[in-house]
Design an enzyme around this catalytic site. Structure first.
Site, mmCIF file in Angstrom:
data_model
loop_
_atom_site.group_PDB
_atom_site.id
_atom_site.type_symbol
_atom_site.label_atom_id
_atom_site.label_comp_id
_atom_site.label_asym_id
_atom_site.label_seq_id
_atom_site.Cartn_x
_atom_site.Cartn_y
_atom_site.Cartn_z
ATOM 1 N N ASN A 153 159.951 27.365 30.373
ATOM 2 C CA ASN A 153 160.581 28.580 29.852
ATOM 3 C C ASN A 153 161.568 28.325 28.728
ATOM 4 O O ASN A 153 161.774 29.185 27.873
ATOM 5 C CB ASN A 153 161.234 29.388 30.983
ATOM 6 C CG ASN A 153 162.239 28.604 31.785
ATOM 7 O OD1 ASN A 153 162.110 27.391 31.953
ATOM 8 N ND2 ASN A 153 163.243 29.283 32.307
ATOM 9 N N GLY A 228 162.852 23.713 37.753
ATOM 10 C CA GLY A 228 161.598 24.391 38.053
ATOM 11 C C GLY A 228 161.713 25.184 39.342
ATOM 12 O O GLY A 228 162.786 25.672 39.697
ATOM 13 N N SER A 229 160.616 25.288 40.061
ATOM 14 C CA SER A 229 160.574 26.119 41.258
ATOM 15 C C SER A 229 161.276 25.439 42.420
ATOM 16 O O SER A 229 161.319 24.202 42.512
ATOM 17 C CB SER A 229 159.126 26.427 41.643
ATOM 18 O OG SER A 229 158.523 25.296 42.240
ATOM 19 N N GLU A 248 167.749 22.076 39.384
ATOM 20 C CA GLU A 248 168.091 23.382 38.807
ATOM 21 C C GLU A 248 166.898 24.284 39.077
ATOM 22 O O GLU A 248 165.855 24.180 38.422
ATOM 23 C CB GLU A 248 168.377 23.265 37.305
ATOM 24 C CG GLU A 248 169.580 22.397 36.977
ATOM 25 C CD GLU A 248 170.886 22.938 37.518
ATOM 26 O OE1 GLU A 248 170.956 24.160 37.788
ATOM 27 O OE2 GLU A 248 171.838 22.151 37.683
ATOM 28 N N LEU A 249 167.052 25.180 40.052
ATOM 29 C CA LEU A 249 165.906 25.909 40.583
ATOM 30 C C LEU A 249 166.002 27.400 40.263
ATOM 31 O O LEU A 249 166.561 27.788 39.254
ATOM 32 C CB LEU A 249 165.792 25.636 42.087
ATOM 33 C CG LEU A 249 165.783 24.148 42.462
ATOM 34 C CD1 LEU A 249 165.777 23.968 43.961
ATOM 35 C CD2 LEU A 249 164.611 23.422 41.816
ATOM 36 N N CYS A 286 165.803 31.792 34.919
ATOM 37 C CA CYS A 286 166.343 31.762 36.286
ATOM 38 C C CYS A 286 167.504 32.728 36.462
ATOM 39 O O CYS A 286 167.830 33.095 37.588
ATOM 40 C CB CYS A 286 166.806 30.352 36.633
ATOM 41 S SG CYS A 286 165.483 29.141 36.618
ATOM 42 N N GLU A 380 161.865 35.200 43.599
ATOM 43 C CA GLU A 380 162.151 35.254 42.164
ATOM 44 C C GLU A 380 160.907 35.727 41.427
ATOM 45 O O GLU A 380 159.876 35.054 41.439
ATOM 46 C CB GLU A 380 162.563 33.877 41.648
ATOM 47 C CG GLU A 380 162.869 33.865 40.168
ATOM 48 C CD GLU A 380 163.202 32.478 39.647
ATOM 49 O OE1 GLU A 380 164.019 32.379 38.722
ATOM 50 O OE2 GLU A 380 162.631 31.498 40.162
#
Length: 480
Positions: A153, A228-229, A248-249, A286, A380
């Site tokens: 992203n 990511g996820s 970092e989710l 996010c 999300e």
């Protein structure tokens, strides 16, 4: 003739035995082909990074800072070229792609500054009798080679947030860009190759996802930085319990509008920011606004404005300067968003605007009356979909924010300084933005979440701390 982009193996160009295509999500056109490293080439890169670790850690600060300054300068010089590439790879509107390049310029500049001023600390130890004549110097040293795994992203700026801090502290980095958007990272490699960084101190390897477990498990890569996820992130963490893992989710960020935010100007500002930042990367951020939690005193007036502002978002060809919302990264992503909205509607939700898919594009969408058992209520969405929720008090609003598995950021529209400090104290998130949407991020500030939103922090200084550890030097026999 279609360009096949080589990758970067220990700082030099290399080609593998196969390649894959990167296509534009708006029109399906071929952006380029990318060469895939062989297993032997991946091994060569890891071995080179491990060998370079002590050399790079000992590199003078001015060498690392000069390299980072060079990258910052060259990114600025190539802004339009790289922004066009980001738009082609990612589908991000060109105006947002230019902003992403600008942010990466700043990230490398801050890293250069931090590399120069990271001095450690000193402390006298004679505060107790046993420490008489003793003095300590505390410095930070790299934990080792960093494996950076980046998402699609923000294919340049989130790469920058892994590469720049690693270089700043003298930690070699193996960067794995997202399969959908690897070319931006490979262009960054072109710029890194112009510097005097030691051989082996960096590689950019577009390794297929299915080949990543072996890299994750490799003992020569003791630090993993993943964006990511949550599912994949925690699988990585669980698989390597003795490694240092930064995650970092995801999130399902809430914008809270309290009763005191009630003037015409207030409501227009909130609606404008909410509409923009629920859609600004096609919702693929996010900290995109996913939930609006508004006090009943302002709810009706705010909803009317939000719907109008969302309808004003310009959709279409992301290369057009006037476009606000482009396609999602691919058609499968848009189909997933469509299925989630359909699920919400089947469970009683009302679509106030949007709710239409065309190929990889999904129209900016506002949903009301969302039931608690809808997927949209808890997961999300990572798409341009916003849900509206009415509450009757600040207590209820803050409880609704915290009623989530995620905790990345929240925005609170209020003029009440007491409410602002209460939000900071009570909201279970990594960041609270007062008077604006939760989507604000300054790249130098600590950024990260709690709960299923991850562990660790980005932001150059804070990532540098994450990639290093304290080592104490105690001097004895001194007359202090």
């Amino acid at each position: 003739m279609t360009t096949t982009h080589e990758f970067w193996l220990a700082g030099r160009r290399a080609s593998g035995e196969s390649d894959f295509e990167v296509r534009h999500s708006f029109d399906g056109s071929l952006v380029g082909k990318v060469s895939v490293p062989t297993d032997a080439q991946v091994e060569e890169a890891v071995a080179a990074a491990a060998a370079a670790a002590p050399v790079f850690a000992a590199t003078p600060a001015h060498v690392r800072a000069a390299a980072l300054d060079h990258v910052s300068k060259r990114l600025a010089e190539r802004t339009e070229e790289i922004a066009r590439l980001i738009t082609a790879e990612n589908g991000k509107p060109i105006k947002w792609a230019r902003g992403e390049v600008g942010r990466a310029v700043s990230v490398f500049r801050w890293a250069a500054e931090e590399a120069r001023r990271t001095n450690g600390e000193t402390m006298r130890l004679d505060t107790d009798p046993g420490g008489t004549g003793r003095f300590a110097v505390v410095r930070r040293f790299p934990k080792g080679v960093v494996l950076g795994i980046a998402p699609f992203n923000f294919p340049l700026n989130l790469v920058a947030h892994k590469v720049a801090p690693a270089i700043a502290v003298g930690a070699p980095i193996i960067l794995k860009p997202a399969p959908a958007t690897p070319i931006s990272a490979l262009v960054l490699g072109e710029i890194l190759a112009e510097t005097d960084l030691p051989a082996g101190s960096w590689s950019v390897l577009p390794v297929p996802n299915e080949k990543m477990p072996a890299l994750v498990q490799d003992d020569r890569l003791p630090v993993i930085s993943f964006t990511g996820s949550d599912k994949v992130g925690y699988q990585i963490m669980d698989s390597v319990p003795r490694k240092h893992v930064t995650l970092e989710l995801g999130g399902n960020a809430a914008a809270v509008v309290l009763a005191d935010w009630n003037s015409e100007a207030d409501l227009d500002w909130a609606a404008t920011r909410i509409a923009m930042f629920s859609n600004y990367q096609g919702g693929q951020s996010c900290i995109s606004v996913q939930r609006v939690i508004a006090d009943a005193a302002v709810y009706d007036a705010l909803v009317e404005r939000i719907v109008a502002k969302v309808q004003d978002q310009v959709t279409g060809d992301p290369s057009d300067d006037s476009v606000d919302v482009g396609p999602l990264v691919d058609e499968n992503a848009a189909k997933r968003v469509e299925s989630w909205v359909d699920d919400a509607v089947a469970k009683g939700a009302k679509v106030l605007t949007g709710g239409v898919r065309e190929g990889a594009a999904y129209a900016p969408t506002v949903v009301a009356d969302l039931s608690d058992d809808a997927i949209l209520a808890t997961a999300e969405v990572f798409g341009p979909v916003l849900s509206l929720h009415k509450v009757n008090s600040t207590d209820e609003a803050f409880a609704a924010v915290n009623d989530s598995a995620f905790g990345l950021q929240a925005g609170v529209f209020t003029h009440d300084v007491q409410a602002a400090f209460r939000a900071h104290r009570e909201l279970q998130v990594g960041g609270v933005i007062i008077g604006d949407a939760p989507s604000y991020r300054a790249d130098q500030m600590p950024y990260g979440g709690v709960k299923d939103s991850g562990v660790g922090r980005e932001g150059v200084k804070y990532a540098m701390e994450d990639f290093t550890y304290e080592r104490v030097l105690v001097l004895t026999g001194l007359d202090l």
